[in-house]
Structure formats: structure tokens, C-alpha cells
Enzyme design. Structure first.
Site, short mmCIF file in Angstrom:
data_model
loop_
_atom_site.label_atom_id
_atom_site.label_comp_id
_atom_site.label_asym_id
_atom_site.label_seq_id
_atom_site.Cartn_x
_atom_site.Cartn_y
_atom_site.Cartn_z
N SER A 152 27.17 18.52 28.41
CA SER A 152 25.80 18.73 28.11
C SER A 152 25.64 17.14 27.51
CB SER A 152 25.85 18.98 26.28
OG SER A 152 24.46 19.22 25.73
N HIS A 269 19.12 24.26 25.62
CA HIS A 269 19.53 24.45 26.43
C HIS A 269 19.34 25.77 26.99
CE1 HIS A 269 22.67 21.42 27.77
NE2 HIS A 269 22.73 21.32 26.70
#
Length: 384
Positions: A152, A269
């Protein structure tokens, strides 16, 4: 000397004297050119395949893994301050962010550090400070690095390490990303649920039925979907809080072995983060991205970046796309039977990526080390 070698930047993106004309970011501190020389030497080996092969046997190569949000802990950075230029790095971060990140990282409080707007920059800087420590203890690891990946927000640190963008540019992009994601997460009660399953677990069915449950509660366009692929039978599911509560209550129905809420503020996400896309795209548009000096793998595809324009596109897409970490581990460590695995170093707070690697590829994990960022660990430093 190739164009790729000629434009090599220091692995942490610091420039020794100047800045790009397209950037309006604060100037980074001077110095820190040693790692650039190591990367130049390593890249130069590509022009002489026999020399490169002699210097880079599989077991002598290295891979760097950069952790993401959720790994933050008060005290991180304390074990790094005695290494060259780490304080300068935090001083540069203070100029970019407008607050004292080192003070927050060292002393907290934890609830402030856990806020998305703070923890993403904190993990980013601590990870690159850990690269400074690794460079000081084992410069050959940097020279022989063949791949990097970040989870991430850790992907930004991996790209800065690989010279695709400068440190201050990367940190500013992370700042904007974190602020936008914090705002998006506050708009809808949402979160993330870590799920340890088993071969018969029904992740797709579970998410669909959780969304149906939300509709019965009057929630329009509910979100519940896999956001992180960690290792076989382990996923992180993001979505509306009501959907996640439903999954926890009915975990037996879907053959989930264990569930646990992730300490983050929103459904990262997923499409609930769409409001964060435009601010991040805007700041990335102004960054002069370069082709990474070592392979950096994208969270969105699991594959390595081939062109700078792909970096700009996929970093934005990553905000609303699942992190394919399991697929990334397979892409990095896939090799013929009998071939040695590279040495792997997790640079940053926590050892979560090492734990995931152990579940993805036990043989690769046997060459894993962690670069500690808390209190100096003499035994760990000696192992490095």
C-alpha cells in the site's frame, strides 16, 4: 554509460545539489550520495552480463520489502537516530509536512499516530530511514538489490528507494494521499477485517451476502470486497462496518477460522476511497517520475513497473484496487528448483511482511531479516 545509469538517483531520492525544474517541493538536505554510487555501480553491471552474473549469484542478491499502514508503533525511529543522515531525513520531512514527525513517531500518543493522515507519512519516512541503517551496516545489500515491493503506502517508499521519485516528492504525494483518504474514510462508517480462512472458505459468497444484509438495513450501494490478498486462504475484506460486523457474526457459515478488525479508519482499497483519487492524481502529475533502477512491483498487478507512466496510473488506481501481495510474492520469488533465493530485508516498523512471506514461500523466508526501527537491537544489528 547508459541513460538509465546516468540518471541514477540515491536510493532514498535525495539529490546532492539541485532539484528538477518541474518540482516546487522543498529542497532535501545535501549529502547522501554514497548509495547513488552503489546503485550506479550495480546498474553498470547490466552493460557487462558476464560481470553482472559473476557479482550477482542468486544467493547474493537482495530484495527489500516496505511495510504499509497498520505497522506503525510509538517509538519507531528511535533505533535509527544514531545512523548517518537519519535526523536530516526527519528534518526534511518536517519541512514537507509542516509538523514534527519525529516527535510524533517517538512519543505519540498512539491514537494520533494511528490516524491515517499521520501514520502513512510516519511509516514512509521510518522505512526509508531504515534503508539508511541497512546501508550503513551492509552497503552490499543495496548494491545487490534486484527487486523491491511495498505494501500500500509502502509502494511509495519502494519507488523512492529505487530512484523513481525524490524523497520530498514522494513524501508530499503520501501527505496528500493520506489527507484525502482520511477525509474519504470519515464520510462513511467503514473499515477493514482481516480473515484467516481455509481451503473451503467462501470469500466471494460471504462478501455478496454481507452486501445483501446491508441492503436490508437501507444502505444503498453497499461495499464489501476483498481488499488485500495476503497469503493462501488469508484475505483482508473492506467495506461498510455493518457488512464487516455481519461477517464476524457469521464467520462459521463461510468457514472462516479467525477474524479481526484492522486498526485503520476506513475501507481502503475499495471504491469508498474514490474521493481520494483526484487529489493524488493531481500531485503525481507534477512529479517527474523516472524508471526505477531496480524492479519495483505494483500492488495493483503484482508485476514490475515497465514505464514511468504506468507508475503514475497505477499509484492512483491502487487507492481503490485490492493489494495483490500474495501474487507479488510469487512473482518476485518464483525460480527454478534448486536455485538459491535472494536475501530479503523488511525495512520499516513491524515484521508483518516477513510473516506473510513465511506463509507464501517458506524457503524464501529462510533468508529473511528485519531492519529494526525501535530501540537498537544489538543482536539483530549483528545479524545484519
Amino acid at each position: 554509460m547508459s541513460v538509465r545509469v546516468a540518471r541514477a538517483a540515491w536510493a532514498c531520492g535525495w539529490r546532492a545539489g539541485g532539484h528538477r525544474s518541474t518540482s516546487n517541493f522543498p529542497l532535501p538536505p545535501p549529502g547522501a550520495v554514497d548509495v547513488a554510487e552503489l546503485l550506479r555501480d550495480a546498474a553498470a553491471g547490466e552493460e557487462g552480463p558476464r560481470v553482472a552474473a559473476a557479482r550477482r549469484l542468486p544467493g547474493q542478491c537482495s530484495v527489500l520489502l516496505f511495510p504499509g499502514q497498520g505497522s506503525q508503533v510509538v517509538g519507531m525511529g528511535r533505533g535509527l537516530l544514531r545512523y548517518p543522515r537519519v535526523r536530516e531525513l526527519y528534518a526534511a520531512a518536517r519541512r514537507v509536512l509542516g509538523y514534527d514527525l519525529l516527535e510524533l513517531s517517538l512519543h505519540g500518543p498512539q491514537e494520533d499516530l494511528d490516524r491515517t493522515v499521520h501514520c502513512q507519512p510516519a511509516v514512509f519516512v521510518a522505512s526509508l530511514a531504515a534503508v539508511e541503517k541497512l546501508h550503513h551496516l551492509q552497503p552490499a545489500v543495496i548494491e545487490n538489490c534486484v527487486a523491491a515491493a511495498g505494501f500500500s503506502v509502502g509502494e511509495f517508499a519502494a519507488l523512492v528507494f529505487a530512484g523513481a521519485m525524490e524523497f520530498c516528492e514522494g513524501l508530499y504525494a503520501v501527505k496528500i494521499r493520506a489527507e484525502a483518504m482520511q477525509e474519504a474514510s470519515e464520510a462513511v462508517p467503514s473499515g477493514m477485517l482481516s480473515v484467516l480462512g481455509q481451503p473451503q472458505s467462501k470469500f466471494t459468497v460471504a462478501c455478496r451476502e454481507a452486501r445483501e444484509h446491508c441492503r436490508t438495513l437501507g444502505i444503498e450501494n453497499p461495499v464489501c470486497e476483498v481488499a488485500n490478498f495476503l497469503f493462501p486462504d488469508c484475505r483482508v475484506i473492506s467495506g461498510h462496518l455493518e457488512a464487516l460486523h455481519y461477517l464476524r457474526k457469521n464467520s462459521y457459515k463461510y468457514h472462516f477460522r479467525r477474524t479481526k478488525m484492522v486498526p485503520v479508519s476506513g475501507a481502503f482499497h475499495t471504491r469508498l476511497m474514490e474521493p481520494a483519487l483526484e487529489p493524488l492524481a493531481h500531485v503525481l502529475k507534477d512529479i517527474d517520475l523516472k524508471k526505477p533502477l531496480v524492479s519495483v512491483h505494483s500492488n495493483v498487478t503484482g508485476n514490475k513497473y515497465m514505464h514511468p507512466k504506468h507508475i503514475r496510473q497505477l499509484l492512483v488506481q491502487q487507492v481503490v484496487s485490492p493489494v495483490k501481495w500474495e501474487q507479488t510474492m510469487h512473482a518476485i520469488y518464483e525460480r527454478r528448483k534448486g536455485t538459491d533465493f535472494p536475501k530479503t530485508f523488511e525495512v520499516g516498523p513491524g515484521k508483518q511482511l516477513g510473516t506473510i512471506l513465511k506463509s507464501c514461500n517458506l524457503q524464501a523466508w529462510k533468508s529473511y531479516s528485519h531492519v529494526a526501527v525501535l530501540e537498537a537491537d544489538q543482536d539483530e544489528d549483528q545479524n545484519l
